[in-house]
Design a protein around this motif. Structure first.
Motif, PDB file in Angstrom:
ATOM      1  N   THR A 157       0.839  -1.214   0.000  1.00 19.77           N
ATOM      2  CA  THR A 157       0.000   0.000   0.000  1.00 19.77           C
ATOM      3  C   THR A 157       0.869   1.257   0.000  1.00 19.77           C
ATOM      4  O   THR A 157       0.458   2.312   0.472  1.00 19.77           O
ATOM      5  CB  THR A 157      -0.941  -0.016   1.231  1.00 19.77           C
ATOM      6  OG1 THR A 157      -0.159  -0.160   2.413  1.00 19.77           O
ATOM      7  CG2 THR A 157      -1.944  -1.149   1.142  1.00 19.77           C
ATOM      8  N   GLU A 221      -8.603   0.912  -3.886  1.00 15.78           N
ATOM      9  CA  GLU A 221      -8.475  -0.008  -2.738  1.00 15.78           C
ATOM     10  C   GLU A 221      -8.824  -1.415  -3.206  1.00 15.78           C
ATOM     11  O   GLU A 221      -9.896  -1.627  -3.780  1.00 15.78           O
ATOM     12  CB  GLU A 221      -9.452   0.430  -1.636  1.00 15.78           C
ATOM     13  CG  GLU A 221      -9.715  -0.583  -0.542  1.00 15.78           C
ATOM     14  CD  GLU A 221      -8.724  -0.514   0.605  1.00 15.78           C
ATOM     15  OE1 GLU A 221      -8.137   0.553   0.831  1.00 15.78           O
ATOM     16  OE2 GLU A 221      -8.538  -1.542   1.268  1.00 15.78           O
ATOM     17  N   ILE A 237      -3.142  -7.133  -1.284  1.00 16.45           N
ATOM     18  CA  ILE A 237      -3.819  -5.931  -0.808  1.00 16.45           C
ATOM     19  C   ILE A 237      -3.065  -4.706  -1.288  1.00 16.45           C
ATOM     20  O   ILE A 237      -1.855  -4.604  -1.077  1.00 16.45           O
ATOM     21  CB  ILE A 237      -3.891  -5.956   0.734  1.00 16.45           C
ATOM     22  CG1 ILE A 237      -4.801  -7.106   1.193  1.00 16.45           C
ATOM     23  CG2 ILE A 237      -4.387  -4.612   1.276  1.00 16.45           C
ATOM     24  CD1 ILE A 237      -4.659  -7.478   2.636  1.00 16.45           C
ATOM     25  N   THR A 238      -3.763  -3.806  -1.952  1.00 14.70           N
ATOM     26  CA  THR A 238      -3.091  -2.590  -2.396  1.00 14.70           C
ATOM     27  C   THR A 238      -4.063  -1.422  -2.359  1.00 14.70           C
ATOM     28  O   THR A 238      -5.282  -1.625  -2.328  1.00 14.70           O
ATOM     29  CB  THR A 238      -2.461  -2.778  -3.799  1.00 14.70           C
ATOM     30  OG1 THR A 238      -1.635  -1.652  -4.102  1.00 14.70           O
ATOM     31  CG2 THR A 238      -3.513  -2.944  -4.880  1.00 14.70           C
ATOM     32  N   CYS A 239      -3.544  -0.207  -2.296  1.00 21.28           N
ATOM     33  CA  CYS A 239      -4.393   0.979  -2.318  1.00 21.28           C
ATOM     34  C   CYS A 239      -3.526   2.199  -2.579  1.00 21.28           C
ATOM     35  O   CYS A 239      -2.292   2.113  -2.543  1.00 21.28           O
ATOM     36  CB  CYS A 239      -5.162   1.146  -1.001  1.00 21.28           C
ATOM     37  SG  CYS A 239      -4.187   1.766   0.375  1.00 21.28           S
TER      38      CYS A 239
ATOM     39  N   ARG B 151      -8.865  -0.169   7.242  1.00 17.84           N
ATOM     40  CA  ARG B 151      -8.501  -1.566   6.974  1.00 17.84           C
ATOM     41  C   ARG B 151      -7.929  -2.228   8.203  1.00 17.84           C
ATOM     42  O   ARG B 151      -7.200  -1.582   8.974  1.00 17.84           O
ATOM     43  CB  ARG B 151      -7.486  -1.667   5.825  1.00 17.84           C
ATOM     44  CG  ARG B 151      -7.417  -3.094   5.296  1.00 17.84           C
ATOM     45  CD  ARG B 151      -6.407  -3.367   4.204  1.00 17.84           C
ATOM     46  NE  ARG B 151      -6.322  -2.338   3.236  1.00 17.84           N
ATOM     47  CZ  ARG B 151      -5.375  -1.399   3.210  1.00 17.84           C
ATOM     48  NH1 ARG B 151      -4.430  -1.389   4.111  1.00 17.84           N
ATOM     49  NH2 ARG B 151      -5.380  -0.489   2.280  1.00 17.84           N
ATOM     50  N   ASN B 153      -5.833  -5.931   9.096  1.00 19.02           N
ATOM     51  CA  ASN B 153      -5.246  -7.157   8.546  1.00 19.02           C
ATOM     52  C   ASN B 153      -4.533  -7.901   9.660  1.00 19.02           C
ATOM     53  O   ASN B 153      -3.571  -7.383  10.226  1.00 19.02           O
ATOM     54  CB  ASN B 153      -4.224  -6.830   7.441  1.00 19.02           C
ATOM     55  CG  ASN B 153      -4.833  -6.066   6.284  1.00 19.02           C
ATOM     56  OD1 ASN B 153      -4.557  -4.892   6.082  1.00 19.02           O
ATOM     57  ND2 ASN B 153      -5.691  -6.694   5.520  1.00 19.02           N
ATOM     58  N   LYS B 257      -1.849   4.769  11.862  1.00 22.08           N
ATOM     59  CA  LYS B 257      -1.731   3.325  11.649  1.00 22.08           C
ATOM     60  C   LYS B 257      -1.173   2.662  12.897  1.00 22.08           C
ATOM     61  O   LYS B 257      -0.315   3.230  13.579  1.00 22.08           O
ATOM     62  CB  LYS B 257      -0.792   3.063  10.460  1.00 22.08           C
ATOM     63  CG  LYS B 257      -0.632   1.607  10.100  1.00 22.08           C
ATOM     64  CD  LYS B 257       0.249   1.420   8.878  1.00 22.08           C
ATOM     65  CE  LYS B 257      -0.579   1.370   7.619  1.00 22.08           C
ATOM     66  NZ  LYS B 257       0.197   1.004   6.412  1.00 22.08           N
TER      67      LYS B 257
END
Lengths: 386, 386
Positions: A157, A221, A237-239, B151, B153, B257
């Protein structure tokens, strides 16, 4: 022929950088053969910076001029396959930019045409494949050092883009202009590395958010769940909205584990005994002894490797390898025909989210093309106000 | 009443440990009121270790004996709701082991009955909630320090179990005996922490492997994709076959985060400006300046916290808090009624994999119960050879 004369199609950020690398002598087996752009401002720029290099405003003219042995396609994604085909048709070697195209239907045409011209070199700008770190990871996997893969998890990300980036041009982050968002523009490198290293999944389920944190039509996203068909699973998972982005790639095998942090550090753990054998022979007392006493060092060795990268080095390495293939037959690091895999993955991730169900790979190319065409039509009716 | 007299139902590994904690004075506001087990060997063990403590081979007799003010249910998962109800029915406080049950239909009955007895204390052994690390994470989120969650994870694969573990008893890792694998036995703590910290997802899609690396009927590998219904997404990954398991929990918010490594280290990054504001005001030149020049420290502060844990401390903390609630009305850290959330998540993950599609939460409790019953029937017809 000592040097490959490269025709640069598109003198934007990438094309301009490549011209600079060659001019600075960073790609010893290449020369700038010609530059092509449809923008008159770029013509002025080219003539100022590279007065001795022929300039064309039509790439077909350049291909037929005799000025170039090869081209690189630094143009919008949709055009890569067409330009690749037109070049090869005229016996000009082709280095296509990533992604190979937007949808597999067009990339397949490129690959099929290229297959009829085996004497020509057909490459793709997967510059990350020249990254020593990922080469090491691939080598460890290919050597069977961590055994059979059971799981791959990549959170990538670090592709933060502000709204201003999307607002630079009308075509950006639209279905018609780019054919997708982070999957088509930023993450193709990782989609390629993932399949290069771990193979192609057989099935994909995805949850994709379109215009989630940006005013755009396409995805910013992505969460994709991969199934490799042999029991192994994965997530990707990427954004583009995480300014403190994560880059963590974990590969779990039955004989070890690899964790790549920030595309910089690789931690490789190699089990002394395969996991299945440990499972078959150990009881819970052994487990307690290892985890609470002797320590896990008893069961595996750990190797930590750090890699540094120099900006541009990866691109010049691909260019040099591409030219060396033309000149001396050196094997290609990134054969053009490999480009379809990343596109197939991106297409499957899009399609799964549109259908709301798991899809099998490769997805039906006509179904995907029809769905994409529909997105483009919808977008024309109600464009996003950026 | 100075001390709560606890009746321990089941003198196995957990029940034995709790008896030990109380006997050693590690739970100052509790005394062992009685011990109950159906196994004659456990009776001998109890009488040897705790000769002054009354022993019962029937928990109903213990509940009605007047020897206990409260019980803890250290018995197979399926029995937790029933025993909880029988205790509360007799005005005996109930601390149920995790999970609260195997399927929400039964847990709902327990919760509904408990709601009719508000004067009694009804708790659940979510010992991880007393972990200072996760309390800190919850506090940071609840205070809005990292903003709205985008998000979550969590890869929690530190639950390695060898085949020998499953072979210890016929009921282990069967649908009839446990009603599931890693989701029901090992991961309920993380399922609870996840929903406690980040809230319940609205939809779940899963890829679950049953008997993938172990000869068992139930799941040993889980990949779940969560959708929180407000744009936020998540993944939850767990398994019992990774002997070098990963424990990495990442929470991405619009103001920061949090990354938790190994349930030991918490890295909190707090943005100086919310991400959406940065997106609205920054152009790509600013981005280049920060990422290639000034460094990301310009945009956020980073705090790294380390936590140590003492084995057993978490359990004694739950027990002490449970007793304090009975004695002084101290708020419960883990109210029993919260137990249904983790069960609902586990049920949704199972059901999604059985149906091969995304499911909405809460899943239909009758549909889940019918599907589980079918698994039990199938298992009876063709049991796994362990």
């Amino acid at each position: 022929m000592e040097k490959v004369r490269l025709g640069i199609i598109g003198l934007g950020a990438q094309g301009g950088a490549y011209a600079g690398f060659i001019a600075e002598g960073r790609v010893p087996n290449m020369a700038i053969g010609a530059i092509c752009d449809i923008d008159p401002e770029k013509k002025a720029l080219a003539q100022e910076k590279y007065p001795d290099v022929p300039f064309y405003d039509n790439y077909i003219d350049m291909l037929e001029s005799g000025d170039v042995d090869a081209v690189v396609t630094c143009v919008p994604h949709y055009l890569h396959p067409e330009m690749g085909i037109e070049s090869l048709k005229r016996d000009v070697h082709a280095l296509v930019e990533k992604p190979a195209g937007v949808y597999t239907k067009q990339v397949k045409e490129l690959n099929e045409f290229a297959a009829t011209k085996p004497e020509l070199t057909f490459g793709i700008m997967f510059n990350q494949r020249t990254n020593k770190l990922y080469q090491k990871v691939k080598e460890v996997i290919d050597n069977g050092e961590i055994g059979n893969i059971r799981r791959t998890n990549w959170i990538i990300t670090t592709w933060w883009r502000p709204q201003g980036y999307y607002d630079q041009s009308a075509w950006r982050a639209t279905w018609e202009g780019e054919g997708g968002g982070v999957l088509v523009n930023q993450a193709p490198h990782q989609l390629d590395l993932l399949q290069w290293i771990a193979g192609m999944p057989k099935k994909v389920y995805s949850n994709v958010k379109y215009g989630y944190q940006r005013d755009i039509a396409v995805e910013d996203e992505v969460t994709a769940l991969l199934d490799y068909g042999n029991g192994a699973t994965g997530t990707f998972i990427t954004c583009t909205h995480d300014i403190m982005g994560t880059d963590r790639f974990e590969i779990h095998g039955d004989k070890g584990k690899i964790v790549v942090d920030d595309s910089e550090t690789v931690t490789i753990k190699r089990l002394k005994t395969p996991e299945s054998e440990m499972s078959a022979t150990m009881d819970m007392q052994d487990v307690m002894r290892i985890f609470m006493g002797a320590g896990p060092g008893e069961i595996y060795d750990e190797e930590v490797l750090k890699f540094e990268s120099v900006w541009g080095e990866q691109h010049t390495s691909v260019m040099e390898n591409f030219a060396a293939n033309i000149l001396e037959g050196t094997p290609l690091l990134a054969p053009g025909s490999d480009g379809i895999n990343g596109v197939a993955l991106a297409n499957a991730i899009h399609l799964s989210s549109w259908l709301g169900k798991e899809v099998e790979l490769p997805v039906d190319e006509d179904e995907y093309f029809a769905a994409l065409t529909k997105k483009i039509e919808e977008e024309k009716k109600s464009p996003i106000q950026k």
